[in-house]
Design a protein around this motif. Structure first.
Motif, short mmCIF file in Angstrom:
data_model
loop_
_atom_site.label_atom_id
_atom_site.label_comp_id
_atom_site.label_asym_id
_atom_site.label_seq_id
_atom_site.Cartn_x
_atom_site.Cartn_y
_atom_site.Cartn_z
N THR A 1 0.83 -1.20 0.00
CA THR A 1 0.00 0.00 0.00
C THR A 1 0.87 1.25 0.00
O THR A 1 1.79 1.39 0.81
CB THR A 1 -0.94 0.01 1.22
OG1 THR A 1 -1.80 -1.14 1.15
CG2 THR A 1 -1.80 1.27 1.23
N LEU A 2 0.57 2.15 -0.94
CA LEU A 2 1.29 3.42 -1.03
C LEU A 2 0.59 4.48 -0.19
O LEU A 2 -0.53 4.28 0.28
CB LEU A 2 1.37 3.86 -2.49
CG LEU A 2 1.98 2.86 -3.49
CD1 LEU A 2 1.97 3.42 -4.89
CD2 LEU A 2 3.40 2.48 -3.08
N LYS A 3 1.23 5.62 -0.02
CA LYS A 3 0.63 6.71 0.76
C LYS A 3 -0.58 7.31 0.04
O LYS A 3 -1.47 7.88 0.66
CB LYS A 3 1.68 7.80 1.02
CG LYS A 3 2.84 7.34 1.88
CD LYS A 3 3.89 8.43 2.02
CE LYS A 3 5.06 7.96 2.86
NZ LYS A 3 6.13 9.00 2.96
N VAL B 1 12.25 -1.07 -7.89
CA VAL B 1 11.26 -0.31 -8.66
C VAL B 1 11.20 1.12 -8.15
O VAL B 1 11.18 1.35 -6.94
CB VAL B 1 9.86 -0.96 -8.56
CG1 VAL B 1 8.79 -0.06 -9.17
CG2 VAL B 1 9.85 -2.32 -9.25
N PHE B 2 11.19 2.06 -9.09
CA PHE B 2 10.89 3.45 -8.76
C PHE B 2 9.49 3.75 -9.25
O PHE B 2 9.14 3.46 -10.39
CB PHE B 2 11.89 4.40 -9.44
CG PHE B 2 11.60 5.86 -9.18
CD1 PHE B 2 12.23 6.52 -8.14
CD2 PHE B 2 10.70 6.56 -9.96
CE1 PHE B 2 11.96 7.86 -7.89
CE2 PHE B 2 10.43 7.90 -9.72
CZ PHE B 2 11.06 8.56 -8.68
N THR B 3 8.67 4.33 -8.38
CA THR B 3 7.33 4.76 -8.78
C THR B 3 6.98 6.03 -8.01
O THR B 3 7.65 6.39 -7.04
CB THR B 3 6.29 3.64 -8.57
OG1 THR B 3 5.09 3.97 -9.28
CG2 THR B 3 5.97 3.44 -7.09
N TYR C 1 8.93 6.63 -4.50
CA TYR C 1 9.22 5.41 -3.76
C TYR C 1 10.29 4.61 -4.48
O TYR C 1 10.31 4.55 -5.72
CB TYR C 1 7.99 4.50 -3.66
CG TYR C 1 6.73 5.16 -3.14
CD1 TYR C 1 6.36 5.01 -1.80
CD2 TYR C 1 5.90 5.89 -3.97
CE1 TYR C 1 5.19 5.59 -1.32
CE2 TYR C 1 4.74 6.48 -3.50
CZ TYR C 1 4.39 6.33 -2.18
OH TYR C 1 3.24 6.91 -1.71
N ILE C 2 11.17 3.98 -3.70
CA ILE C 2 12.02 2.91 -4.21
C ILE C 2 11.61 1.65 -3.46
O ILE C 2 11.60 1.63 -2.23
CB ILE C 2 13.51 3.21 -4.03
CG1 ILE C 2 13.91 4.43 -4.86
CG2 ILE C 2 14.34 2.00 -4.46
CD1 ILE C 2 15.36 4.84 -4.69
N ILE D 1 9.08 -1.13 0.91
CA ILE D 1 9.43 0.23 0.53
C ILE D 1 10.72 0.60 1.27
O ILE D 1 10.74 0.69 2.50
CB ILE D 1 8.32 1.22 0.88
CG1 ILE D 1 7.05 0.89 0.08
CG2 ILE D 1 8.75 2.66 0.60
CD1 ILE D 1 5.85 1.74 0.45
N ILE D 2 11.81 0.78 0.53
CA ILE D 2 13.08 1.06 1.18
C ILE D 2 13.41 2.55 1.17
O ILE D 2 14.34 2.98 1.86
CB ILE D 2 14.22 0.25 0.54
CG1 ILE D 2 14.35 0.55 -0.96
CG2 ILE D 2 13.99 -1.24 0.74
CD1 ILE D 2 15.49 -0.20 -1.63
#
Length: 233
Positions: free
Chosen positions: A162-164, A183-185, A193-194, A202-203
């Motif tokens: 889940t993203l912010k 992945v970069f998104t 995000y990476i 999510i690092i």
């Protein structure tokens, strides 16, 4: 002609994917169309339920060509399913489908549909058996989205992160010297995000701008990304 076929169905289409003399495209009516680029005649058409804005992705697997894409939740109403499909690109037959429950959200009087708006990302390196996508779920409070990894073999979900905020921008791949994929998104609130592509962890995450809708590009060890805030990062 294929142009008349397309115009009769929709005036708004995804970008074209092509292989040899075949082109593949999806539209706002839910059609996924394959056509001959030499004769401009349709070869097959698959009904994927709803509007599609994300571009289809092709992959050669064991010498056979397959197509991956997904739809939004638009014509279905305020709630419905995002259908993520793998099709045999030769004849348009369904190999597998995965579905995601999604909702429409209303923010400041504007409606925002759920589903997939970006282009899927094929896995590489240690993740070559996976395909990735951003899904707008709009779970309560109505601004949510997931970064999802799916098995290319059988459509099973490998993980959901889940993203912010939900993301319309397409993810891109980064590989280190050991063949490990990251992945970069970016999302529609300006967060980047990476993500460890194998685990979904999510690092790195940071808000750097406004609304990111465009696709990022990778240049050596850098990312270039345009924003709706009229800036390029």
């Amino acid at each position: 002609s294929v142009s008349a076929f397309l115009l009769n169905r929709s005036s708004d289409l995804s970008l074209l994917a092509f292989y040899d003399n075949r082109g593949f495209i999806s539209d706002n009516s839910g059609n996924i169309l394959c056509f001959n680029l030499t004769t401009m005649q349709p070869i097959w058409c698959y009904d994927n339920h709803d509007d599609s804005d994300g571009s289809p992705v092709l992959a050669l697997e064991d010498g056979r060509l397959y197509l991956y894409t997904a739809c939004e939740v638009d014509k279905q109403g305020s709630k419905g399913k995002c259908y993520f499909v793998k099709l045999d690109a030769e004849d348009g037959s369904l190999v597998w489908q995965q579905t995601f429950m999604c909702s429409r959200s209303t923010q400041e009087g504007k409606a925002f549909d759920g589903g997939q708006f970006s282009t899927p990302l094929k896995g590489v390196g240690n993740c070559d058996s996976l395909i990735f996508t951003n899904i707008v779920t709009n779970d309560k409070p109505g601004i949510k989205g997931d970064f999802v990894a799916i098995s290319r073999k059988d459509g099973r979900i490998h993980y959901r992160t889940t993203l912010k905020h939900y993301a319309w921008s397409s993810p891109v791949a980064l590989l280190n010297d050991d063949g490990e994929m990251f992945v970069f998104t970016a999302d529609t609130k300006g967060n980047v995000y990476i993500i460890d592509a194998l685990s979904g962890e999510i690092i790195y995450s940071r808000r750097v701008g406004e609304n990111f809708e465009s696709s990022p590009i990778v240049v050596d060890n850098h990312i270039v990304l345009g924003s709706r805030g009229r800036k390029i990062y």
